[in-house]
Scaffold this motif. Sequence first.
Motif, mmCIF file in Angstrom:
data_model
loop_
_atom_site.group_PDB
_atom_site.id
_atom_site.type_symbol
_atom_site.label_atom_id
_atom_site.label_comp_id
_atom_site.label_asym_id
_atom_site.label_seq_id
_atom_site.Cartn_x
_atom_site.Cartn_y
_atom_site.Cartn_z
ATOM 1 N N VAL A 119 0.873 -1.136 -0.001
ATOM 2 C CA VAL A 119 -0.085 -0.139 0.131
ATOM 3 C C VAL A 119 1.118 1.243 0.025
ATOM 4 C CG1 VAL A 119 -1.784 1.444 1.334
ATOM 5 C CG2 VAL A 119 -1.816 -1.274 1.102
ATOM 6 N N THR A 120 0.630 2.050 -1.067
ATOM 7 C CA THR A 120 1.475 3.592 -1.069
ATOM 8 C C THR A 120 0.699 4.684 -1.580
ATOM 9 O OG1 THR A 120 3.539 4.371 -1.685
ATOM 10 C CG2 THR A 120 2.477 3.096 -3.289
ATOM 11 N N ASN A 121 1.135 5.570 -1.279
ATOM 12 C CA ASN A 121 0.536 6.941 -1.891
ATOM 13 C C ASN A 121 1.912 7.644 -2.696
ATOM 14 O OD1 ASN A 121 2.337 7.653 0.387
ATOM 15 N ND2 ASN A 121 1.044 9.600 0.624
ATOM 16 N N SER A 122 2.927 6.788 -2.888
ATOM 17 C CA SER A 122 4.140 7.250 -3.680
ATOM 18 C C SER A 122 4.047 6.882 -5.024
ATOM 19 C CB SER A 122 5.493 6.842 -2.861
ATOM 20 O OG SER A 122 6.400 7.237 -3.789
ATOM 21 N N LEU A 123 4.201 7.837 -6.121
ATOM 22 C CA LEU A 123 4.302 7.394 -7.357
ATOM 23 C C LEU A 123 5.477 6.558 -7.720
ATOM 24 C CD1 LEU A 123 3.215 10.571 -9.116
ATOM 25 C CD2 LEU A 123 1.874 8.546 -9.053
ATOM 26 N N LEU A 124 6.562 6.848 -7.054
ATOM 27 C CA LEU A 124 7.959 6.152 -7.219
ATOM 28 C C LEU A 124 7.933 4.794 -6.764
ATOM 29 C CD1 LEU A 124 10.021 9.334 -6.553
ATOM 30 C CD2 LEU A 124 9.771 8.075 -9.054
ATOM 31 N N VAL A 125 7.305 4.620 -5.479
ATOM 32 C CA VAL A 125 7.281 3.174 -5.054
ATOM 33 C C VAL A 125 6.475 2.451 -5.861
ATOM 34 C CG1 VAL A 125 6.212 1.997 -3.207
ATOM 35 C CG2 VAL A 125 7.583 4.061 -2.541
ATOM 36 N N ALA A 126 5.291 3.056 -6.329
ATOM 37 C CA ALA A 126 4.376 2.001 -7.458
ATOM 38 C C ALA A 126 5.224 1.892 -8.810
ATOM 39 C CB ALA A 126 3.330 3.036 -7.656
ATOM 40 N N GLU A 136 0.785 -7.540 -5.273
ATOM 41 C CA GLU A 136 -0.229 -6.592 -5.353
ATOM 42 C C GLU A 136 -0.072 -5.225 -4.721
ATOM 43 O OE1 GLU A 136 -4.955 -6.226 -4.167
ATOM 44 O OE2 GLU A 136 -3.891 -7.780 -3.162
ATOM 45 N N VAL A 137 -0.196 -4.181 -5.707
ATOM 46 C CA VAL A 137 0.179 -2.934 -5.205
ATOM 47 C C VAL A 137 -1.136 -1.932 -5.240
ATOM 48 C CG1 VAL A 137 1.515 -0.859 -5.750
ATOM 49 C CG2 VAL A 137 2.393 -3.173 -6.389
ATOM 50 N N ILE A 138 -1.376 -1.351 -4.295
ATOM 51 C CA ILE A 138 -2.500 -0.633 -3.958
ATOM 52 C C ILE A 138 -2.145 0.744 -3.849
ATOM 53 C CG2 ILE A 138 -4.439 0.090 -2.440
ATOM 54 C CD1 ILE A 138 -4.538 -3.008 -1.674
ATOM 55 N N VAL A 139 -2.429 1.569 -4.796
ATOM 56 C CA VAL A 139 -1.888 3.320 -4.824
ATOM 57 C C VAL A 139 -3.175 4.110 -4.494
ATOM 58 C CG1 VAL A 139 -0.887 4.923 -5.969
ATOM 59 C CG2 VAL A 139 -0.322 2.692 -6.726
ATOM 60 N N VAL A 140 -2.842 4.715 -3.334
ATOM 61 C CA VAL A 140 -4.001 5.658 -2.998
ATOM 62 C C VAL A 140 -4.036 7.073 -3.503
ATOM 63 C CG1 VAL A 140 -4.497 4.349 -0.679
ATOM 64 C CG2 VAL A 140 -2.945 6.144 -0.678
#
Length: 252
Positions: A119-126, A136-140
């Motif tokens: 789970v992340t709010n970071s574009l770079l992590v995603a 699985e990647v959840i981008v808020v």
Amino acid sequence: MIAAQRRNIIVDTIERDGAVSITSLSEKLDTSAVTIRRDLDQLAEEGRLVRTHGGAVLASSARESSYAEKLEQALAEKTAIARAAATQVRNGDVVALGPGTTTELLAKELVTRSGLRVVTNSLLVAEAMVSSPDNEVIVVGGLLRHSIRAFVGGGTVSQLLGLRADTVFLSGNGLAADFGLSTPAFPVADTDRAMAAGAGRVTALVDHTKVGLRSSVLTVPTEQIQQLITDSKSSETELTALREAGVEVEVV
């Protein structure tokens, strides 16, 4: 050592590291904390640095640094911290990664894992996790804050409060034992705090340039941080204070 020599060493140190703490300077220069405070106050009056709680930063660092500037600072230490953090993540874990250069490096360490929910709010992590289809990647979403390449704001906070993670990994701009993890910006603090609220364990990834520093906005108080992973250049006095406050400290 005369005052002028001592102050030149302080300026050289802050220009190299980007930030200094009173405790580390006191140890380095073998002088009292009171003397160091006077030196920092004088240098601040001259416009050569900006005072913070427990230390000082470069005059140009009073603003929130750009992502490129942050990436260049203490890169080797951040890489070592990220690798140590990755060893604590098990396949199948649910982990939350806040924005920052160190959390981006951690994401790159996790791409070979499988079964993770990130789970992340970071574009770079995603972006780092794009090449890892077994996870699985959840981008808020929310309002994009360009300086940190991450989403912040009320919408982001609402989404994060509905999520739960085994561990949240956060960075920030400062970590002081008598305050906690902090940042210069309220929207960033709000989203980091929401992410931490849904975690079974909060781990701070903070290199030596930030340990002992106190930025303007509290993110997570010390008593809510279970672990700190930092590097060997961090002030031992500050690390001792963090341990005494109940934080598990790992030095790499």
